[in-house]
Design an enzyme around this catalytic site. Structure first.
Site, mmCIF file in Angstrom:
data_model
loop_
_atom_site.group_PDB
_atom_site.id
_atom_site.type_symbol
_atom_site.label_atom_id
_atom_site.label_comp_id
_atom_site.label_asym_id
_atom_site.label_seq_id
_atom_site.Cartn_x
_atom_site.Cartn_y
_atom_site.Cartn_z
ATOM 1 C CB ILE A 61 10.804 -7.677 -28.609
ATOM 2 C CG1 ILE A 61 9.325 -7.955 -28.782
ATOM 3 C CG2 ILE A 61 11.396 -8.413 -27.409
ATOM 4 C CD1 ILE A 61 9.017 -9.404 -29.188
ATOM 5 C CB CYS A 62 8.803 -3.104 -25.813
ATOM 6 S SG CYS A 62 7.859 -2.190 -27.048
ATOM 7 N NE ARG A 63 2.375 -2.936 -22.931
ATOM 8 C CZ ARG A 63 1.518 -1.936 -22.942
ATOM 9 N NH1 ARG A 63 0.246 -2.159 -23.020
ATOM 10 N NH2 ARG A 63 1.938 -0.701 -22.860
ATOM 11 C CG MET A 90 7.056 -9.487 -25.606
ATOM 12 S SD MET A 90 7.831 -11.029 -26.201
ATOM 13 C CE MET A 90 6.920 -12.278 -25.289
#
Length: 111
Positions: A61-63, A90
């Site tokens: 996961i990232c932004r 996120m």
């Protein structure tokens, strides 16, 4: 951008058995992350590959999903089979009402 060869999953598909790997930068992590996530910034990944499990599902996961898709492609190229990109990152995590904490385990925010 990455084609259909990068497997994905939604935030609702992540369960307690999934290793959630957050590849965002330190300031993003400190502002807000999933409580049980493991932090490994994208640029540190090559030197820290041994920290990524190979024996269970890994959700990256990232932004918003761009960096994490690159990490999933990299891991797959290096032999990982049980790895998927978290769609929407996120942003979707927070929008789904899943918990976000800061580096002090207080309510956090997604940068």
């Amino acid at each position: 951008m990455f084609g259909s060869h990068v497997p994905t999953m939604t935030v609702t598909e992540i369960d307690d058995e999934t290793h959630l790997l957050d590849v965002r930068e330190d300031d993003e992590w400190e502002a807000g992350h999933a409580p049980d996530a493991h932090h490994l910034p994208m640029m540190e990944l090559p030197a820290r590959l041994a920290e990524v499990p190979t024996d269970r599902d890994v959700a990256v996961i990232c932004r918003s999903g761009g960096r994490s898709a690159q990490v999933v492609a990299y891991l797959m190229h290096n032999g990982w089979e049980q790895v998927r990109n978290v769609e929407g990152g996120m942003g979707d995590w927070a929008a789904a009402g899943r918990p976000v904490v800061d580096s002090d385990d207080q309510p956090g925010r997604v940068l």
